[in-house]
Scaffold this active site. Structure first.
Site, mmCIF file in Angstrom:
data_model
loop_
_atom_site.group_PDB
_atom_site.id
_atom_site.type_symbol
_atom_site.label_atom_id
_atom_site.label_comp_id
_atom_site.label_asym_id
_atom_site.label_seq_id
_atom_site.Cartn_x
_atom_site.Cartn_y
_atom_site.Cartn_z
ATOM 1 N N ALA A 103 0.789 -1.180 0.025
ATOM 2 C CA ALA A 103 0.033 -0.155 0.067
ATOM 3 C C ALA A 103 0.564 1.579 0.354
ATOM 4 O O ALA A 103 1.801 1.513 0.660
ATOM 5 C CB ALA A 103 -1.142 0.514 1.290
ATOM 6 N N GLU B 286 5.092 -4.805 7.437
ATOM 7 C CA GLU B 286 4.477 -4.266 7.376
ATOM 8 C C GLU B 286 4.306 -3.966 9.236
ATOM 9 O O GLU B 286 4.326 -2.645 9.860
ATOM 10 C CB GLU B 286 2.999 -4.327 7.954
ATOM 11 C CG GLU B 286 2.513 -4.100 6.481
ATOM 12 C CD GLU B 286 1.851 -5.917 4.885
ATOM 13 O OE1 GLU B 286 2.617 -6.312 6.002
ATOM 14 O OE2 GLU B 286 0.616 -5.240 4.529
ATOM 15 N N GLU C 104 -0.896 -9.486 -0.187
ATOM 16 C CA GLU C 104 -1.792 -9.402 -0.175
ATOM 17 C C GLU C 104 -3.132 -9.241 -1.057
ATOM 18 O O GLU C 104 -4.202 -10.138 -1.063
ATOM 19 C CB GLU C 104 -1.958 -8.668 0.784
ATOM 20 C CG GLU C 104 -2.108 -9.242 2.368
ATOM 21 C CD GLU C 104 -2.591 -8.030 3.303
ATOM 22 O OE1 GLU C 104 -1.608 -6.123 2.727
ATOM 23 O OE2 GLU C 104 -2.267 -7.188 4.550
ATOM 24 N N GLY D 5 0.141 -5.022 1.552
ATOM 25 C CA GLY D 5 -0.436 -5.204 0.082
ATOM 26 C C GLY D 5 -0.333 -5.677 -0.682
ATOM 27 O O GLY D 5 -1.152 -5.628 -1.058
#
Ligand code: HXC
Length: 257
Positions: A65, A131, A111, A108
């Site tokens: 992200a 993260e 993911e 992300g």
């Protein structure tokens, strides 16, 4: 439809969605996830599409992200805005989705790949949930989908240390379906995607739903779901065509119904 952060191409019955923020290693910001969701909704609605491929660049599938977008957010911002909830639409796509991963698939990005039904990795692929190094944890399923894919030991290893694993380790761990040389990534992925897209659509949707049910239910419930889905397919023209074609020793012509 034209997009700023993704490129969408159609090859026969396959839609190829390429993440395209090279300046940020395809870091996923709200614009990108919005465009990806819109493109996936379009693929879902189009009868001409039987399979979707999501890919990135040679250097990065997606490096996570967008950290710049998240950096100044407060607890209220993310809670009240339900930050990351828009990603859920990816998991609701009923057609098969393949991730073709080269380079970094981190946070992300990892993911996102795990939202897909299958990951084909280049030998250059790198997976991880770093993260923890940013003071957060995975937020769109990393602790759950990774654990189901690779088991507790390795999921803990990756989520707690933030270390990155290479393609060979990802394949050994069961995260990826297949590793291929970087130069063959798209050719091999497209071969698989085209083969899938040529299958009868109702059977594809139910096969995907039934496999996913294994992660959501007890064995008895999953088996009952599978049996009913299996029964239901005998109501389709494509079941009649598939079996008749086998008996007549000819290729099937599926109508998608
Ligand atoms: C924003 C990013 C980014 C990211 C890279 N960039 N990753 N920008 N968000 N996640 C930008 C860099 O700032 C840089 O921009 C450019 O992309 C190139 O990156 P470099 O770091 O210079 O490349 P390199 O040295 O090759 O290192 C590659 C890397 C590193 C190891 C992948 O970029 C990195 O560690 N990225 C962050 C990975 C990460 O922590 N992901 C998890 C994010 S949190 P400039 O302008 O400086 O050149 C997350 C939570 C998801 O994903 C759950 C909630 C939705």
């Amino acid at each position: 439809m034209s997009y700023k952060t993704i490129i969408v191409e159609f090859v026969g019955r396959v839609a190829v969605i390429r993440l395209n923020r090279p300046e940020a290693l395809n870091a996923i910001n709200s614009e990108l996830i919005g465009e990806l969701s819109a493109a996936l909704r379009g693929c879902e609605a189009a009868p001409s599409i039987g399979c979707v491929v999501i890919t990135g660049s040679e250097k990065a599938f997606a490096a996570g992200a967008d950290i710049r977008e998240m950096a100044d957010k407060s607890f209220s911002d993310v809670l009240l805005g339900d930050f990351a909830a828009t990603w859920d639409c990816i998991a609701h796509v009923r057609k098969p989705v393949i991730a073709a991963v080269a380079g970094f698939a981190l946070g992300g990005g990892c993911e996102l790949a795990m939202h897909c039904d299958m990951i084909v990795a280049a030998d250059t692929a790198r997976f991880g949930q770093p993260e923890i190094k940013l003071g957060i944890i995975p937020g769109i399923g990393g602790t759950q989908r990774l654990t189901r894919a690779v088991g507790k030991a390795k999921a803990m290893d990756l989520c707690l240390s933030g270390r990155i694993m290479d393609a060979a380790e990802a394949e050994r761990s069961g995260l990826v379906a297949r590793v291929v040389p970087l130069a063959d990534l798209m050719t091999e992925t497209m071969k698989t995607a085209e083969a899938i897209a040529a299958m009868p659509l109702a059977a594809l949707l139910l096969a995907k739903e039934a496999v996913n049910r294994a992660f959501e239910s007890s064995l008895a419930e999953g088996l009952a779901f599978e049996r009913r889905a299996f029964h239901a397919l005998f109501a389709t023209d494509d079941q009649k065509e598939g079996m008749a074609a086998f008996i007549d020793r000819r290729p099937p012509h599926f109508a998608g119904a």
